[in-house]
Design an enzyme around this catalytic site. Sequence first.
Site, PDB file in Angstrom:
ATOM      1  N   LYS A 198       0.847  -1.127  -0.082  1.00 21.45           N
ATOM      2  CA  LYS A 198       0.056  -0.084   0.135  1.00 21.45           C
ATOM      3  C   LYS A 198       0.843   1.168   0.027  1.00 21.45           C
ATOM      4  CE  LYS A 198      -1.167  -0.217   4.982  1.00 21.45           C
ATOM      5  NZ  LYS A 198      -2.066  -0.567   5.919  1.00 21.45           N
ATOM      6  N   ARG A 199       2.054   1.150   0.273  1.00 28.02           N
ATOM      7  CA  ARG A 199       2.857   2.260   0.216  1.00 28.02           C
ATOM      8  C   ARG A 199       3.440   2.766  -1.260  1.00 28.02           C
ATOM      9  NH1 ARG A 199       3.346   0.823   5.201  1.00 28.02           N
ATOM     10  NH2 ARG A 199       4.450  -1.259   4.747  1.00 28.02           N
TER      11      ARG A 199
END
Length: 469
Positions: free
Chosen positions: A235-236
Amino acid sequence: MTVRVRFAPSPTGMFHVGGARSALQNWIYAKQQGGVFVLRIEDTDAARNKPEWTEGILSALDWIGIERGSYEGPHFQSEYAGEHRAAAARLHESGRAYYCDCTREAVQARTGSQYQGYDGFCRDRGLPAGEGRALRFRTPDEGETVVVDLIRGEPTFENKLIEDFVIARGDGSPVFLLANVVDDMTMGITHVIRAEEHLPNTPKQQLLWDALGVKPPIWAHVPVVVNEKRQKLSKRRDKVALEAFRDEGYLAAAMRNYLMLLGWAPSGDREIVEWSVIEQEFRLAEVNPSPAFFDEKKLRAFNGEYIRALGVEEFVEACRPWLTGTGTIAPPPWQPEEFDADAFAAVAPLAQTRIALLSEIVPNVDFLFLAAPLIDEAAWAKAMKEGSAELLDAALAAFEALESWDAETLKSTLEAVGAERGLKLGKAQAPVRVAVTGRTVGLPLFESLEVLGRERTLSRLRAARARLV
Ligand code: GLU
């Protein structure tokens, strides 16, 4: 035995597409087996959980077709703290777990390595419970733990390589490994279908099932989802939130079809199929255990096909949130009262074949609803060449003289205006298109002019002509 599966997300962020894929696989498996799908929110990490993430999970599941009310739950892990503690106490009483007061530093000093894991120092010290003492599981010194996995066969782990792992922290709170097992037990889960990332936890968890005297579930570890560089979707770094895809205008039907193709395919070289075909044909045992590439380009192409397959009315309805800015969708650049549903309905079939995402409807139709077109300056520079002013003059004169304002007449009129200047229709269209829509590409021009209407078209042509002086 009734099959009971569960999907057990932690509400610590947006809803990951990999999670959506696991949820769908659980959902289908339950349906195929005449079983029950349980939703459990693993909300024990109080520092990282937020109620809005839970709501996000529920609504994302709804969107993808796992609707509230059609499954058991949601159960909340935090409501089972008593069961977790009782299980920890039972393991201690039966001698399967022991208290340990070693600090990490002390373990490292003894083993000479930070990678070695716990050395069993407190195994036989018989420490009572106490503040700051962790409870560790006493793993067997011998034998193997064989995990029965519907996708991976029988991954086998040597028990002596499994360290005495912590099951409850120094403050008495149970860790994920234990809470997750106790919940699955309490909820009568028979099959655990979850992400491959958890496979290293599985032998430990299976030892806990055995120690608590309950037959472990059948496992299925579904492949990790990776990006084009073969890195695990994170998700980063990557776009992973199901909500983000939804808000860009992916259709739920396209999304769930695509998600099910991560590591699996329906029969006969098909990819785009009815959901009922997937429900019928999907087999967990056929899922390829290797990492699955999440190909956004392919998903986009899929979505375009799904959009084209909609009935026009369904398409109009599907576009509505982008046209009116409802829900979480960003509002369009026009005011709500400027939106004209009839005008939209008139161009919708033309737009439907041209967009791959519902959000792309906005730049395709904004010229219809804005008082003046949003001029893309690069497009303007490209389209407005020497001679464009004269062409616009001639087009204006010819359009003003028209008795009927329809696409066909507009087309033949501009064709004639272009021909007088030795210009093919395409070349003659470019300045007119930019003047009226602000862009060099878009919906078929003459249909657009017909829907925009005589007055607005002429006034935009005049405004563009004035700018060319
Ligand atoms: N809460 C865990 C997760 O989101 C669930 C693990 C499991 O499915 O057992 O990764």
